[in-house]
Design a protein around this motif. Structure first.
Motif, PDB file in Angstrom:
ATOM      1  N   ALA A 164       7.370  -2.668  -7.378  1.00  0.00           N
ATOM      2  CA  ALA A 164       7.043  -4.139  -7.061  1.00  0.00           C
ATOM      3  C   ALA A 164       8.276  -4.706  -6.776  1.00  0.00           C
ATOM      4  N   ARG A 165       7.807  -5.780  -5.946  1.00  0.00           N
ATOM      5  CA  ARG A 165       9.094  -6.708  -5.315  1.00  0.00           C
ATOM      6  C   ARG A 165       9.280  -7.761  -6.056  1.00  0.00           C
ATOM      7  N   LYS A 199       5.125 -11.778  -8.731  1.00  0.00           N
ATOM      8  CA  LYS A 199       3.716 -11.970  -8.452  1.00  0.00           C
ATOM      9  C   LYS A 199       3.143 -10.489  -8.300  1.00  0.00           C
ATOM     10  N   GLU A 200       3.747  -9.523  -7.668  1.00  0.00           N
ATOM     11  CA  GLU A 200       3.064  -8.475  -7.453  1.00  0.00           C
ATOM     12  C   GLU A 200       2.942  -7.693  -8.928  1.00  0.00           C
ATOM     13  N   LYS A 221      -0.139  -9.000  -9.998  1.00  0.00           N
ATOM     14  CA  LYS A 221      -1.549  -8.521  -9.407  1.00  0.00           C
ATOM     15  C   LYS A 221      -1.702  -6.895  -9.840  1.00  0.00           C
ATOM     16  N   LEU A 261       3.920   0.822  -7.318  1.00  0.00           N
ATOM     17  CA  LEU A 261       2.834   0.444  -6.634  1.00  0.00           C
ATOM     18  C   LEU A 261       2.190   1.309  -5.770  1.00  0.00           C
ATOM     19  N   VAL A 268       0.133   0.533  -2.160  1.00  0.00           N
ATOM     20  CA  VAL A 268      -0.799  -0.685  -1.597  1.00  0.00           C
ATOM     21  C   VAL A 268      -1.264  -0.153  -0.291  1.00  0.00           C
ATOM     22  N   ASN A 270      -2.932 -14.575   0.148  1.00  0.00           N
ATOM     23  CA  ASN A 270      -2.422 -14.824  -1.052  1.00  0.00           C
ATOM     24  C   ASN A 270      -2.630 -16.658  -0.959  1.00  0.00           C
ATOM     25  N   GLN A 323      -1.389 -10.020   2.801  1.00  0.00           N
ATOM     26  CA  GLN A 323      -0.780  -8.980   1.998  1.00  0.00           C
ATOM     27  C   GLN A 323      -1.492  -7.730   1.865  1.00  0.00           C
ATOM     28  N   ILE A 368      -2.957  -4.223  -3.630  1.00  0.00           N
ATOM     29  CA  ILE A 368      -2.720  -3.283  -4.603  1.00  0.00           C
ATOM     30  C   ILE A 368      -3.580  -2.293  -5.145  1.00  0.00           C
ATOM     31  N   THR A 413      -1.278   1.745  -9.718  1.00  0.00           N
ATOM     32  CA  THR A 413      -0.193   1.315 -10.382  1.00  0.00           C
ATOM     33  C   THR A 413       0.437   2.440 -11.455  1.00  0.00           C
TER      34      THR A 413
END
Length: 315
Positions: A59-60, A63-64, A67, A106, A108, A116, A122, A125, A128
Protein backbone atom coordinates in the motif's frame (compact mmCIF):
# COMPACT_ATOMS: atom_id res chain seq x y z
CA UNK A 1 -8.95 -13.73 11.68
CA UNK A 2 -8.15 -14.66 8.14
CA UNK A 3 -10.51 -16.04 5.51
CA UNK A 4 -10.29 -16.88 1.81
CA UNK A 5 -12.93 -19.15 0.25
CA UNK A 6 -13.17 -20.78 -3.17
CA UNK A 7 -12.11 -24.22 -4.40
CA UNK A 8 -8.52 -23.62 -5.52
CA UNK A 9 -6.76 -26.74 -4.23
CA UNK A 10 -7.66 -30.34 -5.06
CA UNK A 11 -7.97 -32.94 -2.27
CA UNK A 12 -5.86 -35.38 -4.28
CA UNK A 13 -2.91 -33.00 -4.43
CA UNK A 14 -3.28 -32.03 -0.81
CA UNK A 15 -3.25 -35.65 0.36
CA UNK A 16 0.21 -35.94 -1.22
CA UNK A 17 1.28 -33.02 0.95
CA UNK A 18 1.18 -35.26 4.02
CA UNK A 19 4.25 -37.14 2.87
CA UNK A 20 6.24 -33.90 2.77
CA UNK A 21 9.63 -33.32 1.26
CA UNK A 22 10.90 -31.61 4.38
CA UNK A 23 10.03 -31.96 8.03
CA UNK A 24 11.75 -31.27 11.36
CA UNK A 25 15.43 -32.07 11.18
CA UNK A 26 15.59 -31.54 7.42
CA UNK A 27 17.55 -28.70 5.87
CA UNK A 28 17.22 -26.37 2.91
CA UNK A 29 20.59 -27.42 1.52
CA UNK A 30 19.17 -28.16 -1.93
CA UNK A 31 17.29 -24.85 -1.97
CA UNK A 32 19.61 -22.40 -0.29
CA UNK A 33 17.90 -19.41 1.21
CA UNK A 34 19.54 -16.61 -0.80
CA UNK A 35 18.58 -13.58 1.24
CA UNK A 36 21.74 -11.95 -0.06
CA UNK A 37 20.09 -11.63 -3.48
CA UNK A 38 17.55 -9.12 -2.17
CA UNK A 39 19.18 -6.77 0.31
CA UNK A 40 16.82 -3.84 0.73
CA UNK A 41 13.51 -3.96 2.65
CA UNK A 42 10.28 -3.75 0.71
CA UNK A 43 9.38 -0.12 0.10
CA UNK A 44 5.97 1.49 0.46
CA UNK A 45 4.11 1.13 -2.82
CA UNK A 46 6.81 -0.97 -4.44
CA UNK A 47 5.71 -3.38 -7.17
CA UNK A 48 6.60 -6.95 -6.23
CA UNK A 49 5.12 -8.80 -9.19
CA UNK A 50 2.71 -8.78 -12.13
CA UNK A 51 0.54 -11.26 -14.01
CA UNK A 52 -1.29 -9.65 -16.93
CA UNK A 53 -3.30 -6.71 -15.61
CA UNK A 54 -2.83 -7.74 -11.97
CA UNK A 55 -0.07 -6.22 -9.85
CA UNK A 56 1.00 -7.10 -6.30
CA UNK A 57 2.56 -4.32 -4.25
CA UNK A 58 2.59 -2.68 -0.85
CA UNK A 59 0.00 0.00 0.00
CA UNK A 60 1.23 3.48 -0.88
CA UNK A 61 -0.70 5.51 1.67
CA UNK A 62 -3.50 5.42 4.22
CA UNK A 63 -6.09 6.01 1.50
CA UNK A 64 -5.15 2.65 0.02
CA UNK A 65 -5.26 1.04 3.46
CA UNK A 66 -8.82 2.34 3.82
CA UNK A 67 -9.72 0.76 0.48
CA UNK A 68 -8.25 -2.53 1.70
CA UNK A 69 -10.37 -2.18 4.85
CA UNK A 70 -13.47 -1.71 2.67
CA UNK A 71 -12.59 -4.85 0.75
CA UNK A 72 -12.23 -6.72 4.04
CA UNK A 73 -15.64 -5.41 5.14
CA UNK A 74 -17.26 -6.58 1.91
CA UNK A 75 -15.84 -10.09 2.36
CA UNK A 76 -15.99 -10.57 6.13
CA UNK A 77 -19.22 -8.72 6.95
CA UNK A 78 -21.28 -8.67 3.75
CA UNK A 79 -20.35 -12.04 2.28
CA UNK A 80 -19.43 -13.97 5.42
CA UNK A 81 -21.03 -13.89 8.86
CA UNK A 82 -18.97 -11.38 10.86
CA UNK A 83 -20.96 -9.22 13.27
CA UNK A 84 -20.31 -5.50 12.87
CA UNK A 85 -20.41 -2.96 15.68
CA UNK A 86 -21.94 0.49 15.15
CA UNK A 87 -18.66 2.09 14.06
CA UNK A 88 -17.90 -0.67 11.55
CA UNK A 89 -21.40 -0.40 10.12
CA UNK A 90 -21.11 3.38 9.81
CA UNK A 91 -17.72 3.35 8.10
CA UNK A 92 -18.22 0.10 6.18
CA UNK A 93 -14.58 -0.70 6.86
CA UNK A 94 -13.02 -3.63 8.75
CA UNK A 95 -10.48 -1.74 10.83
CA UNK A 96 -8.62 -2.10 14.12
CA UNK A 97 -5.62 -0.39 15.79
CA UNK A 98 -3.17 -2.85 14.22
CA UNK A 99 -3.82 -1.40 10.76
CA UNK A 100 -1.95 1.78 11.62
CA UNK A 101 1.45 0.10 11.94
CA UNK A 102 1.09 -3.06 9.83
CA UNK A 103 2.28 -3.34 6.24
CA UNK A 104 -0.54 -3.95 3.77
CA UNK A 105 0.04 -6.13 0.72
CA UNK A 106 -2.33 -5.41 -2.15
CA UNK A 107 -3.32 -6.98 -5.45
CA UNK A 108 -4.66 -4.34 -7.84
CA UNK A 109 -6.28 -4.80 -11.24
CA UNK A 110 -5.25 -2.26 -13.88
CA UNK A 111 -8.12 -3.42 -16.09
CA UNK A 112 -10.65 -2.31 -13.46
CA UNK A 113 -10.15 1.41 -13.01
CA UNK A 114 -12.20 3.47 -10.56
CA UNK A 115 -12.33 7.23 -10.03
CA UNK A 116 -11.27 8.60 -6.67
CA UNK A 117 -12.76 11.69 -5.01
CA UNK A 118 -10.53 13.91 -7.15
CA UNK A 119 -11.77 12.27 -10.34
CA UNK A 120 -8.52 10.42 -11.04
CA UNK A 121 -8.68 6.88 -12.34
CA UNK A 122 -7.00 4.29 -10.13
CA UNK A 123 -6.83 0.50 -10.34
CA UNK A 124 -9.24 -1.40 -8.08
CA UNK A 125 -7.87 -3.25 -5.04
CA UNK A 126 -9.02 -6.85 -5.36
CA UNK A 127 -6.93 -8.68 -2.76
CA UNK A 128 -5.05 -7.92 0.43
CA UNK A 129 -2.93 -9.36 3.24
CA UNK A 130 -1.92 -7.64 6.48
CA UNK A 131 1.68 -8.19 7.57
CA UNK A 132 3.22 -7.38 10.95
CA UNK A 133 6.94 -7.80 11.62
CA UNK A 134 8.16 -8.77 15.08
CA UNK A 135 10.18 -5.63 15.69
CA UNK A 136 7.12 -3.49 14.90
CA UNK A 137 4.84 -5.65 17.05
CA UNK A 138 7.26 -5.36 19.97
CA UNK A 139 6.93 -1.57 19.87
CA UNK A 140 3.12 -1.68 19.85
CA UNK A 141 2.12 -4.29 22.40
CA UNK A 142 2.62 -7.51 20.46
CA UNK A 143 0.92 -9.54 17.73
CA UNK A 144 -2.82 -9.74 17.04
CA UNK A 145 -2.53 -13.54 17.21
CA UNK A 146 -1.44 -13.37 20.86
CA UNK A 147 -5.07 -12.77 21.82
CA UNK A 148 -5.85 -16.35 20.78
CA UNK A 149 -2.60 -18.33 21.01
CA UNK A 150 0.41 -18.33 23.33
CA UNK A 151 2.86 -17.38 20.59
CA UNK A 152 5.17 -15.48 22.96
CA UNK A 153 6.46 -18.79 24.31
CA UNK A 154 7.53 -19.76 20.78
CA UNK A 155 9.17 -16.39 20.17
CA UNK A 156 11.03 -16.58 23.48
CA UNK A 157 12.28 -20.08 22.60
CA UNK A 158 13.72 -18.79 19.32
CA UNK A 159 15.54 -15.55 20.19
CA UNK A 160 17.68 -15.63 17.05
CA UNK A 161 14.77 -15.91 14.63
CA UNK A 162 12.67 -13.14 13.06
CA UNK A 163 8.91 -13.66 13.13
CA UNK A 164 6.20 -12.11 10.98
CA UNK A 165 2.43 -12.31 11.36
CA UNK A 166 0.13 -12.79 8.36
CA UNK A 167 -3.54 -11.98 8.70
CA UNK A 168 -6.73 -10.35 7.39
CA UNK A 169 -6.32 -12.04 4.01
CA UNK A 170 -9.17 -11.72 1.56
CA UNK A 171 -9.83 -11.59 -2.17
CA UNK A 172 -12.82 -10.13 -4.00
CA UNK A 173 -15.05 -12.99 -5.13
CA UNK A 174 -14.54 -12.68 -8.93
CA UNK A 175 -10.77 -12.80 -8.39
CA UNK A 176 -10.59 -15.97 -6.30
CA UNK A 177 -8.49 -17.89 -8.76
CA UNK A 178 -5.01 -19.31 -9.11
CA UNK A 179 -3.58 -16.12 -10.62
CA UNK A 180 -4.57 -13.84 -7.73
CA UNK A 181 -3.53 -16.33 -5.04
CA UNK A 182 -0.16 -16.86 -6.71
CA UNK A 183 0.44 -13.11 -6.85
CA UNK A 184 -0.36 -12.73 -3.16
CA UNK A 185 2.08 -15.50 -2.26
CA UNK A 186 4.70 -14.09 -4.61
CA UNK A 187 4.43 -10.80 -2.74
CA UNK A 188 4.68 -12.50 0.64
CA UNK A 189 7.73 -14.51 -0.47
CA UNK A 190 9.47 -11.35 -1.70
CA UNK A 191 8.65 -9.67 1.62
CA UNK A 192 10.00 -12.64 3.61
CA UNK A 193 13.28 -12.61 1.69
CA UNK A 194 13.82 -8.87 1.87
CA UNK A 195 13.16 -8.65 5.58
CA UNK A 196 15.06 -11.89 6.29
CA UNK A 197 12.08 -13.49 8.00
CA UNK A 198 12.57 -16.90 9.63
CA UNK A 199 9.03 -17.78 10.72
CA UNK A 200 5.56 -16.84 9.45
CA UNK A 201 2.55 -17.30 11.69
CA UNK A 202 -1.05 -16.22 12.03
CA UNK A 203 -4.62 -17.34 12.53
CA UNK A 204 -6.59 -19.08 9.78
CA UNK A 205 -10.34 -19.47 10.02
CA UNK A 206 -12.85 -22.24 9.46
CA UNK A 207 -16.38 -20.93 9.05
CA UNK A 208 -18.66 -21.84 11.95
CA UNK A 209 -18.57 -21.62 15.74
CA UNK A 210 -19.70 -25.14 16.71
CA UNK A 211 -16.58 -27.32 17.19
CA UNK A 212 -18.68 -30.51 17.10
CA UNK A 213 -19.91 -29.62 13.61
CA UNK A 214 -16.28 -29.06 12.60
CA UNK A 215 -14.99 -32.23 14.26
CA UNK A 216 -13.82 -33.83 11.01
CA UNK A 217 -11.78 -30.82 9.90
CA UNK A 218 -10.28 -30.11 13.32
CA UNK A 219 -9.42 -33.76 13.94
CA UNK A 220 -7.87 -34.11 10.48
CA UNK A 221 -5.60 -31.13 11.16
CA UNK A 222 -4.71 -32.48 14.60
CA UNK A 223 -3.72 -35.92 13.33
CA UNK A 224 -2.04 -34.87 10.07
CA UNK A 225 -0.57 -31.40 10.46
CA UNK A 226 0.02 -30.80 14.17
CA UNK A 227 3.25 -28.95 14.82
CA UNK A 228 6.21 -30.91 16.19
CA UNK A 229 7.06 -30.17 19.81
CA UNK A 230 9.67 -27.51 19.02
CA UNK A 231 7.14 -25.48 17.01
CA UNK A 232 3.99 -26.26 18.98
CA UNK A 233 1.93 -23.39 20.36
CA UNK A 234 -1.18 -23.82 22.47
CA UNK A 235 -4.37 -21.78 22.35
CA UNK A 236 -4.75 -19.51 25.39
CA UNK A 237 -6.29 -21.44 28.27
CA UNK A 238 -9.56 -19.55 28.61
CA UNK A 239 -10.32 -19.95 24.89
CA UNK A 240 -8.85 -23.39 24.21
CA UNK A 241 -10.98 -25.75 22.08
CA UNK A 242 -9.86 -29.36 21.73
CA UNK A 243 -9.09 -30.32 18.11
CA UNK A 244 -8.62 -34.04 18.75
CA UNK A 245 -12.34 -34.83 18.58
CA UNK A 246 -12.24 -38.01 16.49
CA UNK A 247 -9.73 -40.89 16.35
CA UNK A 248 -7.61 -40.91 13.21
CA UNK A 249 -9.25 -44.06 11.83
CA UNK A 250 -12.71 -42.51 12.16
CA UNK A 251 -11.94 -39.54 9.91
CA UNK A 252 -12.99 -39.47 6.26
CA UNK A 253 -9.88 -37.74 4.92
CA UNK A 254 -11.40 -36.83 1.55
CA UNK A 255 -14.44 -35.23 3.15
CA UNK A 256 -12.31 -33.38 5.70
CA UNK A 257 -10.03 -32.04 2.96
CA UNK A 258 -12.98 -31.01 0.84
CA UNK A 259 -14.48 -29.11 3.76
CA UNK A 260 -11.31 -27.26 4.79
CA UNK A 261 -11.09 -23.63 3.60
CA UNK A 262 -8.80 -23.21 0.58
CA UNK A 263 -6.56 -20.85 2.52
CA UNK A 264 -5.87 -23.51 5.15
CA UNK A 265 -5.21 -26.08 2.42
CA UNK A 266 -2.90 -23.63 0.71
CA UNK A 267 -0.91 -23.14 3.90
CA UNK A 268 -0.61 -26.90 4.33
CA UNK A 269 0.67 -27.33 0.80
CA UNK A 270 3.36 -24.76 1.52
CA UNK A 271 4.50 -26.84 4.50
CA UNK A 272 2.73 -25.18 7.43
CA UNK A 273 2.19 -26.69 10.86
CA UNK A 274 -0.98 -26.34 12.94
CA UNK A 275 -0.93 -25.29 16.60
CA UNK A 276 -2.42 -27.10 19.58
CA UNK A 277 -6.09 -26.27 20.07
CA UNK A 278 -8.51 -24.00 18.24
CA UNK A 279 -10.29 -20.79 19.28
CA UNK A 280 -13.89 -19.80 18.57
CA UNK A 281 -14.19 -16.23 17.27
CA UNK A 282 -17.85 -15.36 17.65
CA UNK A 283 -17.52 -11.86 16.22
CA UNK A 284 -16.39 -13.26 12.89
CA UNK A 285 -18.43 -16.47 13.09
CA UNK A 286 -15.35 -18.68 12.76
CA UNK A 287 -13.19 -21.22 14.53
CA UNK A 288 -9.53 -20.26 14.27
CA UNK A 289 -6.45 -22.47 14.09
CA UNK A 290 -2.86 -21.33 14.36
CA UNK A 291 -0.65 -21.54 11.28
CA UNK A 292 3.12 -21.81 11.84
CA UNK A 293 5.43 -21.72 8.82
CA UNK A 294 9.19 -21.82 9.51
CA UNK A 295 10.91 -20.69 6.31
CA UNK A 296 13.42 -23.53 6.66
CA UNK A 297 10.56 -26.05 6.50
CA UNK A 298 8.73 -24.65 3.45
CA UNK A 299 8.00 -27.19 0.74
CA UNK A 300 10.93 -27.04 -1.70
CA UNK A 301 8.54 -27.33 -4.64
CA UNK A 302 6.97 -23.98 -3.83
CA UNK A 303 10.25 -22.25 -3.01
CA UNK A 304 11.51 -23.32 -6.43
CA UNK A 305 8.24 -22.32 -8.09
CA UNK A 306 8.27 -18.72 -6.87
CA UNK A 307 12.02 -18.45 -7.22
CA UNK A 308 14.71 -18.45 -4.56
CA UNK A 309 15.00 -14.70 -5.20
CA UNK A 310 11.23 -14.14 -5.69
CA UNK A 311 11.73 -13.53 -9.39
CA UNK A 312 8.93 -15.59 -10.96
CA UNK A 313 6.50 -12.70 -11.40
CA UNK A 314 8.86 -9.79 -10.88
CA UNK A 315 8.19 -6.93 -13.24
Amino acid sequence: MSIMRQGLFSPRNLVRRFTPVMRPGATMANVARPVHLIRTPVKTGETLGRIGTLEVRMARNFKEVKKAQRLRYDVFYEEMSAIADAHTLATRRDADPFDAYCDHLLVVDHASMKRNKLGRLQPAIVGTYRILRQEIADRHGGFYTAGEFDIQSLIDANPGKRFVELGRSCVLKPYRNKKTVELLWHGIWAYVLRHKIDVMLGCASIEGTNPEALAGQLSFLHHNARAPEEWRVRAVEDRYVEMNRLPADAINAKEALRALPPLVKGYLRLGAFIGDGAVVDRQFGTTDVLIIMPVSELNTRYVNYYGADASRYSS
